[in-house]
Design an enzyme around this catalytic site. Structure first.
Site, mmCIF file in Angstrom:
data_model
loop_
_atom_site.group_PDB
_atom_site.id
_atom_site.type_symbol
_atom_site.label_atom_id
_atom_site.label_comp_id
_atom_site.label_asym_id
_atom_site.label_seq_id
_atom_site.Cartn_x
_atom_site.Cartn_y
_atom_site.Cartn_z
ATOM 1 N N GLU A 87 2.005 -13.755 -4.045
ATOM 2 C CA GLU A 87 2.797 -12.541 -4.257
ATOM 3 C C GLU A 87 2.077 -11.324 -3.674
ATOM 4 O O GLU A 87 0.855 -11.317 -3.541
ATOM 5 C CB GLU A 87 3.001 -12.305 -5.762
ATOM 6 C CG GLU A 87 4.409 -12.534 -6.252
ATOM 7 C CD GLU A 87 5.447 -11.543 -5.740
ATOM 8 O OE1 GLU A 87 5.274 -10.960 -4.660
ATOM 9 O OE2 GLU A 87 6.452 -11.358 -6.432
ATOM 10 N N ASP A 88 2.865 -10.320 -3.373
ATOM 11 C CA ASP A 88 2.292 -9.066 -2.901
ATOM 12 C C ASP A 88 1.753 -8.251 -4.070
ATOM 13 O O ASP A 88 0.602 -7.827 -4.072
ATOM 14 C CB ASP A 88 3.333 -8.256 -2.114
ATOM 15 C CG ASP A 88 4.679 -8.131 -2.841
ATOM 16 O OD1 ASP A 88 4.829 -8.661 -3.967
ATOM 17 O OD2 ASP A 88 5.592 -7.497 -2.281
ATOM 18 N N ASP A 138 3.785 -5.769 -10.825
ATOM 19 C CA ASP A 138 4.016 -4.429 -11.360
ATOM 20 C C ASP A 138 4.307 -4.576 -12.858
ATOM 21 O O ASP A 138 3.393 -4.683 -13.667
ATOM 22 C CB ASP A 138 5.178 -3.810 -10.571
ATOM 23 C CG ASP A 138 5.433 -2.355 -10.909
ATOM 24 O OD1 ASP A 138 4.769 -1.826 -11.803
ATOM 25 O OD2 ASP A 138 6.316 -1.740 -10.290
ATOM 26 N N PHE A 178 3.594 4.023 -6.825
ATOM 27 C CA PHE A 178 4.383 3.204 -5.911
ATOM 28 C C PHE A 178 3.658 3.137 -4.566
ATOM 29 O O PHE A 178 3.294 4.161 -4.005
ATOM 30 C CB PHE A 178 5.786 3.785 -5.729
ATOM 31 C CG PHE A 178 6.719 2.819 -5.086
ATOM 32 C CD1 PHE A 178 7.308 1.808 -5.836
ATOM 33 C CD2 PHE A 178 6.991 2.890 -3.730
ATOM 34 C CE1 PHE A 178 8.157 0.892 -5.245
ATOM 35 C CE2 PHE A 178 7.840 1.976 -3.134
ATOM 36 C CZ PHE A 178 8.422 0.975 -3.886
ATOM 37 N N ARG A 238 6.926 -1.746 5.778
ATOM 38 C CA ARG A 238 6.319 -3.061 5.536
ATOM 39 C C ARG A 238 5.213 -3.381 6.538
ATOM 40 O O ARG A 238 4.268 -4.086 6.227
ATOM 41 C CB ARG A 238 7.370 -4.172 5.653
ATOM 42 C CG ARG A 238 8.303 -4.277 4.468
ATOM 43 C CD ARG A 238 9.051 -5.606 4.562
ATOM 44 N NE ARG A 238 10.287 -5.590 3.794
ATOM 45 C CZ ARG A 238 10.352 -5.841 2.488
ATOM 46 N NH1 ARG A 238 9.262 -6.085 1.819
ATOM 47 N NH2 ARG A 238 11.512 -5.818 1.865
HETATM 48 P P1 IMP Z 1 7.754 -6.531 -11.154
HETATM 49 O O1 IMP Z 1 8.831 -7.459 -11.562
HETATM 50 O O2 IMP Z 1 7.920 -5.167 -11.782
HETATM 51 O O3 IMP Z 1 6.354 -7.071 -11.369
HETATM 52 O O4 IMP Z 1 7.930 -6.244 -9.598
HETATM 53 C C1 IMP Z 1 7.865 -7.253 -8.658
HETATM 54 C C2 IMP Z 1 8.351 -6.841 -7.298
HETATM 55 O O5 IMP Z 1 8.702 -5.460 -7.216
HETATM 56 C C3 IMP Z 1 7.249 -7.016 -6.271
HETATM 57 O O6 IMP Z 1 7.207 -8.335 -5.778
HETATM 58 C C4 IMP Z 1 7.639 -6.016 -5.209
HETATM 59 O O7 IMP Z 1 8.568 -6.579 -4.318
HETATM 60 C C5 IMP Z 1 8.299 -4.897 -5.990
HETATM 61 N N1 IMP Z 1 7.338 -3.807 -6.255
HETATM 62 C C6 IMP Z 1 6.694 -3.532 -7.404
HETATM 63 N N2 IMP Z 1 5.879 -2.467 -7.275
HETATM 64 C C7 IMP Z 1 5.999 -2.067 -5.992
HETATM 65 C C8 IMP Z 1 5.379 -1.010 -5.219
HETATM 66 O O8 IMP Z 1 4.527 -0.213 -5.682
HETATM 67 N N3 IMP Z 1 5.777 -0.931 -3.913
HETATM 68 C C9 IMP Z 1 6.681 -1.770 -3.352
HETATM 69 N N4 IMP Z 1 7.270 -2.758 -4.037
HETATM 70 C C10 IMP Z 1 6.932 -2.912 -5.344
#
Ligand code: IMP
Length: 183
Positions: free
Chosen positions: A103-104, A107, A156, A169
């Site tokens: 995963e990238d 959050d 962010f 990206r």
């Molecule tokens: P989560 O479900 O809140 O953990 O978010 C997961 C997905 O949200 C990640 O795989 C990203 O694609 C996107 N995401 C969360 N935070 C960021 C950020 O700071 N920048 C860009 N994409 C984000």
């Protein structure tokens, strides 16, 4: 993408290309050691994990298989909806496989906790997570990230696969956006 093209949209560089490269090398060494003698399947989460997958997999000594999933959790805003939907499923049967989700960013953790549960229900030998970035201050659910690149502040971020509304990206580094971009 050249950061000069971002103009005033870039606030600051949080992690340079060199820092990312070095950390991915360390993560790859740990993965190589842990999965020695086992067959590993890397599952990349589109689209954000493309850069992490490309660079991490090339640093591994072991010959890992690769597959991809696409799930939706974000629209064009900057907050997780918590609603996860499979856009593209795996081509691989997970039965008996050692799966490492690539995963990238973690959050809120909502996307990954859902994904881990979903993949575990398919009968794999194991499911672990490698994520380049994690925002501890934003966690809504606990997710066990076995290989984590960097803990970062709850801002962010864009670049190195991460987008804002499908932009930025291809930046080689991870940076924060100036507030006027998403105000
Ligand atoms: P989560 O479900 O809140 O953990 O978010 C997961 C997905 O949200 C990640 O795989 C990203 O694609 C996107 N995401 C969360 N935070 C960021 C950020 O700071 N920048 C860009 N994409 C984000």
């Amino acid at each position: 993408m050249d950061s000069r093209r971002m103009g005033r949209d870039l606030d600051k560089v949080l992690l340079s290309a060199e820092q990312i490269d070095q950390r991915l090398g360390e993560m790859a060494a740990a993965i190589d050691a842990d999965y020695a003698g086992r067959e590993l399947l890397l599952v990349g989460v589109l689209k954000g994990a493309v850069m992490v997958m490309a660079d991490l997999s090339r640093k591994l000594s072991l010959d890992a298989r690769m597959d991809w999933m696409a799930v939706s959790s974000y629209g064009s805003g900057t907050k997780s909806s918590g609603v996860v939907r499979i856009i593209k499923d795996l081509d691989t049967d997970l039965t008996g496989r050692h799966v490492l989700i690539v995963e990238d960013i973690v959050d809120s953790g909502l996307t990954l906790s859902w994904l881990v549960a979903n993949l575990r229900s398919r009968g794999p030998a194991s499911v672990e997570i490698a994520a380049l970035l994690r925002k501890p201050s934003e966690a809504k659910v606990h997710v066990d990230v076995r290989y984590c690149g960097f803990d970062i502040p709850g801002e962010f971020v864009v670049g190195y696969g991460l987008d804002y509304d499908e932009r930025y990206r291809s930046l080689p580094f991870v940076g924060t956006l100036a507030p006027h971009v998403y105000a």
